[in-house]
Design a protein around this motif. Structure first.
Motif, PDB file in Angstrom:
ATOM      1  N   THR A  33     -26.718  90.031  25.165  1.00  0.00           N
ATOM      2  CA  THR A  33     -27.701  90.204  23.950  1.00  0.00           C
ATOM      3  C   THR A  33     -27.598  88.683  23.109  1.00  0.00           C
ATOM      4  O   THR A  33     -28.646  88.487  22.186  1.00  0.00           O
ATOM      5  CB  THR A  33     -27.176  91.295  23.083  1.00  0.00           C
ATOM      6  N   ASP A  70     -32.625  90.117  22.790  1.00  0.00           N
ATOM      7  CA  ASP A  70     -32.191  91.224  22.491  1.00  0.00           C
ATOM      8  C   ASP A  70     -31.726  92.010  23.862  1.00  0.00           C
ATOM      9  O   ASP A  70     -32.080  93.322  24.140  1.00  0.00           O
ATOM     10  CB  ASP A  70     -32.871  92.226  21.599  1.00  0.00           C
ATOM     11  N   GLY A  71     -31.513  91.392  24.788  1.00  0.00           N
ATOM     12  CA  GLY A  71     -30.889  92.043  25.897  1.00  0.00           C
ATOM     13  C   GLY A  71     -32.059  92.252  27.147  1.00  0.00           C
ATOM     14  O   GLY A  71     -31.786  92.916  27.989  1.00  0.00           O
TER      15      GLY A  71
END
Length: 458
Positions: A33, A70-71
């Motif tokens: 992330t 964000d991943g």
């Protein structure tokens, strides 16, 4: 458009014919992330495979990119750099500053982020081309009026100052030029260095004291240019070789003689008391008969320059054929323990028919990555499988990294079973373990040259 490619655009270098945009890419594993930004890589992707002047180093530039946030792997894009030639072929208007008076393939060698902007780079005269965040071409850039001539494909970013250092040349010119570009993206220093013999300085090295210049026996060949060779450089052994130390704040170069050889790429360099240590991928010969062939295989070597005695000592760090060396950007110009490089068989085959290349022609080299521990003098090897064309890896430090190798390696790897490529993310500290994440792209990424991880602004 002809789809019948010929050397050098075969195998892993076979061009793609379409620009692709894809969102929400499938992932095996988990994207960290903390990785918010873009992994970009540039390389030659000629649009016209019937061009009689095709050369591995002069194909039309194409940038491939994956955006992580964000991943998630939010998108993949590939875009030709809009030179005047490409814009015309696509029915578009030329971009600002694109040369129209000569065959311009657009920068095809590197792509960097600097001063909040994205630039595609090439050596030997042309200016950088600025790209948008989504990889559309803005146009040729002169760094807000401060870049008077061309740039280079291999600038070095000083991690302490944020300045970009560069050594540039123009094929056939009589000088090379040392430049410093501020963190704000303006040229603040320029030093002209006489070079009447027109050497090809593809790369250089940076220490905290010096810019390290490679004046090696590959020079501009007027005969090759008159014969129409698209890359008129030739091996000129009579010139010998030498390394130059230019103080960062000085104007005079001190030269040190070395045996003839050629270097495309630097791993790193640093000062050690009265000596300067320079680690490079070294070829005994290159550009024989003005071609990228008939030459020799590379090794990872070290030069130790003694500024007191005026001598240079050379040693072998690793004898495996390799290219595209890289380190953590946090240690550029300082001491380093680890280095990473790629074994890219399709690239090494272009070295030509000399000793050892019968092994390459028998496909005994499998693409992969190497991790060198230069303190322990050992190397780990990471293979992805036969047919998995593997390009340059880029090192991305972890947040709050506690060790030099605390971070990730990113590389495009072609998956022959899918007929497409993956962006593979490895833990540098678990180099041979399972990938942290494998991002499955919808298209094949041809082998190319150089790229970067460009984080989003905090």
């Amino acid at each position: 458009m002809s789809l019948t490619s010929r050397p050098p655009y075969t195998g892993g270098f076979t061009p793609v014919t379409d620009e692709v945009t894809a969102f929400d890419l499938p992932v095996t594993g988990r994207v960290p992330t903390a990785l918010n930004g873009r992994y970009l890589r540039n390389g030659p992707n000629p649009m016209d495979l019937d061009d009689a002047r095709l050369h591995l180093f002069t194909g039309d530039g194409m940038v491939h990119g994956v955006r992580l946030r964000d991943g998630k792997a939010e998108w993949y894009r590939n875009r030709w750099v809009r030179s005047a030639h490409i814009a015309e072929a696509l029915g578009e208007q030329p971009r600002s500053g694109a040369p129209v008076h000569r065959r311009d393939t657009g920068p095809n060698t590197h792509v960097i982020g600097h001063a909040g902007r994205t630039f595609a780079l090439v050596e030997s005269g042309p200016r950088p081309y600025e790209l948008t965040y989504d990889l559309d071409t803005v146009g040729a850039s002169d760094f807000s009026g401060t870049l008077l001539a061309g740039f280079t494909a291999h600038p070095k970013l000083d991690p302490a100052t944020g300045e970009l250092h560069a050594v540039t040349y123009d094929g056939g010119g009589d000088i090379v030029r040392y430049l410093v570009v501020s963190a704000a993206g303006l040229v603040t220093r320029s030093v002209d260095i006489p070079a009447a013999h027109s050497p090809m300085m593809h790369d250089f090295a940076l220490t905290q004291k010096y810019a390290v210049l490679y004046d090696l026996p590959v020079t501009f060949s007027r005969e090759a240019a008159q014969a129409g060779n698209p890359l008129p450089a030739a091996w000129n052994e009579g010139r010998g070789g030498r390394i130059g130390l230019l103080p960062r704040d000085g104007v005079e170069v001190r030269w040190f003689d070395i045996p003839p050889c050629f270097v495309f790429h630097t791993l790193n360099a640093y000062d050690d008391g009265d000596t300067v240590v320079v680690d490079v991928v070294r070829f005994p010969k290159m550009f024989v008969n003005a071609e990228l062939s008939g030459n020799s295989l590379s090794t990872l070597d070290r030069w130790v320059i003694d500024t007191v005695t005026g001598t240079v000592t050379e040693s072998r760090l690793d004898d495996r054929p390799q290219e595209f060396p890289t380190i953590s950007p946090a240690v550029v110009s300082g001491t380093h323990r680890y280095g990473y490089s790629a074994v890219t068989a399709d690239l090494l085959r272009f070295a030509g028919p000399t000793a050892g290349l019968e092994d390459l022609s028998n496909d005994s080299l499998t693409d992969g990555l190497l991790k060198h521990d230069l303190t322990q003098q050992r190397t780990e090897v990471r293979h992805f499988g036969r047919g998995h064309h593997t390009g340059e890896a880029v090192f991305v430090p972890s947040e709050n990294a506690r060790a030099e190798d605390d971070g990730y390696l990113m590389a495009y790897v072609h998956d022959p079973d899918r007929g497409a490529s993956d962006l593979v993310i490895l833990s540098a500290q678990d180099f041979t373990g399972s990938p942290v994440a494998t991002i499955h792209l919808p298209a094949r990424v041809p082998l190319g040259f150089h790229g970067n991880w460009i984080p989003d602004p905090a």
